[in-house]
Design a protein around this motif. Structure first.
Motif, PDB file in Angstrom:
ATOM      1  N   ALA A  19       0.882  -1.172   0.000  1.00 25.59           N
ATOM      2  CA  ALA A  19       0.000   0.000   0.000  1.00 25.59           C
ATOM      3  C   ALA A  19       0.915   1.217   0.000  1.00 25.59           C
ATOM      4  O   ALA A  19       2.127   1.094  -0.155  1.00 25.59           O
ATOM      5  N   GLY A  20       0.353   2.390   0.217  1.00 29.48           N
ATOM      6  CA  GLY A  20       1.188   3.580   0.307  1.00 29.48           C
ATOM      7  C   GLY A  20       1.834   3.948  -1.014  1.00 29.48           C
ATOM      8  O   GLY A  20       1.331   3.625  -2.078  1.00 29.48           O
ATOM      9  N   THR A  21       2.966   4.617  -0.940  1.00 25.96           N
ATOM     10  CA  THR A  21       3.658   5.110  -2.131  1.00 25.96           C
ATOM     11  C   THR A  21       5.085   4.582  -2.148  1.00 25.96           C
ATOM     12  O   THR A  21       5.949   5.069  -1.419  1.00 25.96           O
ATOM     13  N   ILE A  22       5.321   3.572  -2.952  1.00 25.31           N
ATOM     14  CA  ILE A  22       6.658   3.009  -3.157  1.00 25.31           C
ATOM     15  C   ILE A  22       7.087   3.382  -4.565  1.00 25.31           C
ATOM     16  O   ILE A  22       6.316   3.232  -5.519  1.00 25.31           O
ATOM     17  N   ARG A  23       8.309   3.864  -4.692  1.00 22.56           N
ATOM     18  CA  ARG A  23       8.847   4.245  -6.001  1.00 22.56           C
ATOM     19  C   ARG A  23      10.278   3.751  -6.138  1.00 22.56           C
ATOM     20  O   ARG A  23      10.948   3.466  -5.144  1.00 22.56           O
ATOM     21  N   ASP A  24      10.747   3.692  -7.371  1.00 27.33           N
ATOM     22  CA  ASP A  24      12.150   3.360  -7.624  1.00 27.33           C
ATOM     23  C   ASP A  24      13.047   4.409  -6.981  1.00 27.33           C
ATOM     24  O   ASP A  24      12.735   5.606  -7.007  1.00 27.33           O
ATOM     25  N   ALA A  41      15.995   4.589 -12.968  1.00 22.07           N
ATOM     26  CA  ALA A  41      14.888   4.601 -12.014  1.00 22.07           C
ATOM     27  C   ALA A  41      13.752   5.497 -12.491  1.00 22.07           C
ATOM     28  O   ALA A  41      13.975   6.593 -13.005  1.00 22.07           O
ATOM     29  N   LEU A  42      12.530   5.001 -12.299  1.00 22.95           N
ATOM     30  CA  LEU A  42      11.324   5.773 -12.593  1.00 22.95           C
ATOM     31  C   LEU A  42      10.860   6.390 -11.273  1.00 22.95           C
ATOM     32  O   LEU A  42       9.936   5.907 -10.624  1.00 22.95           O
ATOM     33  N   THR A  43      11.518   7.449 -10.881  1.00 25.98           N
ATOM     34  CA  THR A  43      11.362   8.008  -9.529  1.00 25.98           C
ATOM     35  C   THR A  43      10.022   8.699  -9.281  1.00 25.98           C
ATOM     36  O   THR A  43       9.695   8.988  -8.135  1.00 25.98           O
ATOM     37  N   TYR A  58      13.079  -1.753 -18.071  1.00 21.05           N
ATOM     38  CA  TYR A  58      14.075  -0.686 -18.110  1.00 21.05           C
ATOM     39  C   TYR A  58      15.059  -1.015 -19.230  1.00 21.05           C
ATOM     40  O   TYR A  58      15.444  -2.165 -19.401  1.00 21.05           O
ATOM     41  N   GLY A  59      15.496   0.011 -19.962  1.00 19.71           N
ATOM     42  CA  GLY A  59      16.415  -0.236 -21.063  1.00 19.71           C
ATOM     43  C   GLY A  59      15.685  -0.834 -22.246  1.00 19.71           C
ATOM     44  O   GLY A  59      14.471  -0.724 -22.370  1.00 19.71           O
ATOM     45  N   GLY A  60      16.430  -1.493 -23.132  1.00 13.79           N
ATOM     46  CA  GLY A  60      15.807  -2.097 -24.306  1.00 13.79           C
ATOM     47  C   GLY A  60      16.831  -2.626 -25.285  1.00 13.79           C
ATOM     48  O   GLY A  60      18.038  -2.636 -25.017  1.00 13.79           O
ATOM     49  N   SER A  61      16.345  -3.052 -26.446  1.00 12.39           N
ATOM     50  CA  SER A  61      17.192  -3.723 -27.435  1.00 12.39           C
ATOM     51  C   SER A  61      18.246  -2.817 -28.057  1.00 12.39           C
ATOM     52  O   SER A  61      19.195  -3.309 -28.670  1.00 12.39           O
ATOM     53  N   ALA A  62      18.108  -1.514 -27.910  1.00 17.08           N
ATOM     54  CA  ALA A  62      19.105  -0.582 -28.459  1.00 17.08           C
ATOM     55  C   ALA A  62      19.650   0.347 -27.372  1.00 17.08           C
ATOM     56  O   ALA A  62      20.182   1.410 -27.665  1.00 17.08           O
ATOM     57  N   ASP A  63      19.535  -0.046 -26.116  1.00 17.28           N
ATOM     58  CA  ASP A  63      19.952   0.784 -24.981  1.00 17.28           C
ATOM     59  C   ASP A  63      21.130   0.131 -24.266  1.00 17.28           C
ATOM     60  O   ASP A  63      20.984  -0.929 -23.662  1.00 17.28           O
ATOM     61  N   PHE A  83      19.251  -2.639  -7.801  1.00 17.12           N
ATOM     62  CA  PHE A  83      17.901  -2.099  -7.777  1.00 17.12           C
ATOM     63  C   PHE A  83      17.536  -1.707  -6.346  1.00 17.12           C
ATOM     64  O   PHE A  83      17.752  -2.488  -5.420  1.00 17.12           O
ATOM     65  N   SER A  84      17.000  -0.505  -6.157  1.00 23.92           N
ATOM     66  CA  SER A  84      16.527  -0.117  -4.831  1.00 23.92           C
ATOM     67  C   SER A  84      15.255   0.705  -4.964  1.00 23.92           C
ATOM     68  O   SER A  84      14.984   1.300  -6.005  1.00 23.92           O
ATOM     69  N   ALA A  85      14.473   0.716  -3.873  1.00 23.34           N
ATOM     70  CA  ALA A  85      13.198   1.433  -3.845  1.00 23.34           C
ATOM     71  C   ALA A  85      13.179   2.374  -2.654  1.00 23.34           C
ATOM     72  O   ALA A  85      13.984   2.252  -1.730  1.00 23.34           O
ATOM     73  N   THR A  86      12.233   3.293  -2.685  1.00 24.38           N
ATOM     74  CA  THR A  86      12.056   4.212  -1.575  1.00 24.38           C
ATOM     75  C   THR A  86      10.585   4.239  -1.163  1.00 24.38           C
ATOM     76  O   THR A  86       9.698   4.140  -2.004  1.00 24.38           O
ATOM     77  N   ASN A  87      10.369   4.342   0.124  1.00 17.76           N
ATOM     78  CA  ASN A  87       9.036   4.434   0.704  1.00 17.76           C
ATOM     79  C   ASN A  87       8.756   5.915   0.896  1.00 17.76           C
ATOM     80  O   ASN A  87       9.292   6.541   1.808  1.00 17.76           O
ATOM     81  N   VAL A  88       7.909   6.480   0.053  1.00 17.50           N
ATOM     82  CA  VAL A  88       7.729   7.927   0.022  1.00 17.50           C
ATOM     83  C   VAL A  88       6.928   8.457   1.208  1.00 17.50           C
ATOM     84  O   VAL A  88       7.304   9.445   1.824  1.00 17.50           O
ATOM     85  N   LEU A  89       5.813   7.821   1.560  1.00 20.91           N
ATOM     86  CA  LEU A  89       4.935   8.398   2.576  1.00 20.91           C
ATOM     87  C   LEU A  89       4.730   7.544   3.825  1.00 20.91           C
ATOM     88  O   LEU A  89       4.595   8.074   4.913  1.00 20.91           O
TER      89      LEU A  89
END
Length: 135
Positions: A19-24, A41-43, A58-63, A83-89
């Motif tokens: 629940a809540g707000t978790i982001r990259d 990261a999609l922050t 994340y990334g791709g065939s030409a990245d 890879f890491s995440a942050t708990n925003v709220l």
């Protein structure tokens, strides 16, 4: 065997939140045991809140994530993802079920026949976890 030319790397992450707000917080590749390359990261995107989770790519065939790669880099035991995440709220749980790295690469072979004619062939493929890129 010809050296593989690495064209791109894609990281797929199966993730979810309680629940809540978790982001990259950070999404990068590991080369030779060292975190390197572009930050992906999609922050500003909140993780899905679903029982099964959802894949994020994340990334791709030409990245190339801002760095050069060889088959030896990919096959090295020190290749991977950080890879890491942050708990925003709130004090919530972020879950990563698994991560999958796919590598787009090509191998070019030059063959000369008995008459001296040269034929150049090229094969492009995706390498999905566990296999080896030609080197």
């Amino acid at each position: 065997m010809a050296e593989a030319v690495i064209d791109g790397i894609r990281l797929d992450v199966l993730r979810k939140r309680s629940a809540g707000t978790i982001r990259d917080k950070s999404v990068r590749l590991v080369k030779g045991g060292t975190i390197t390359g572009d930050e992906k990261a999609l922050t500003t995107v909140t993780w899905p809140n679903a029982a099964a989770g959802a894949y994020t790519n994340y990334g791709g065939s030409a990245d190339l994530w801002g760095t050069a790669w060889t088959g030896a880099d990919i096959n090295n035991v020190g290749f991977g993802a950080a890879f890491s995440a942050t708990n925003v709220l709130n004090n919530r749980v972020a879950s990563v079920d698994h991560m999958r790295i796919s590598v787009a690469y090509r191998v070019t072979a030059t063959v000369t026949n008995r008459m001296g004619a040269t034929n150049v062939t090229q094969e492009t493929a995706w390498l999905n976890g566990g296999a080896s890129a030609g080197d």
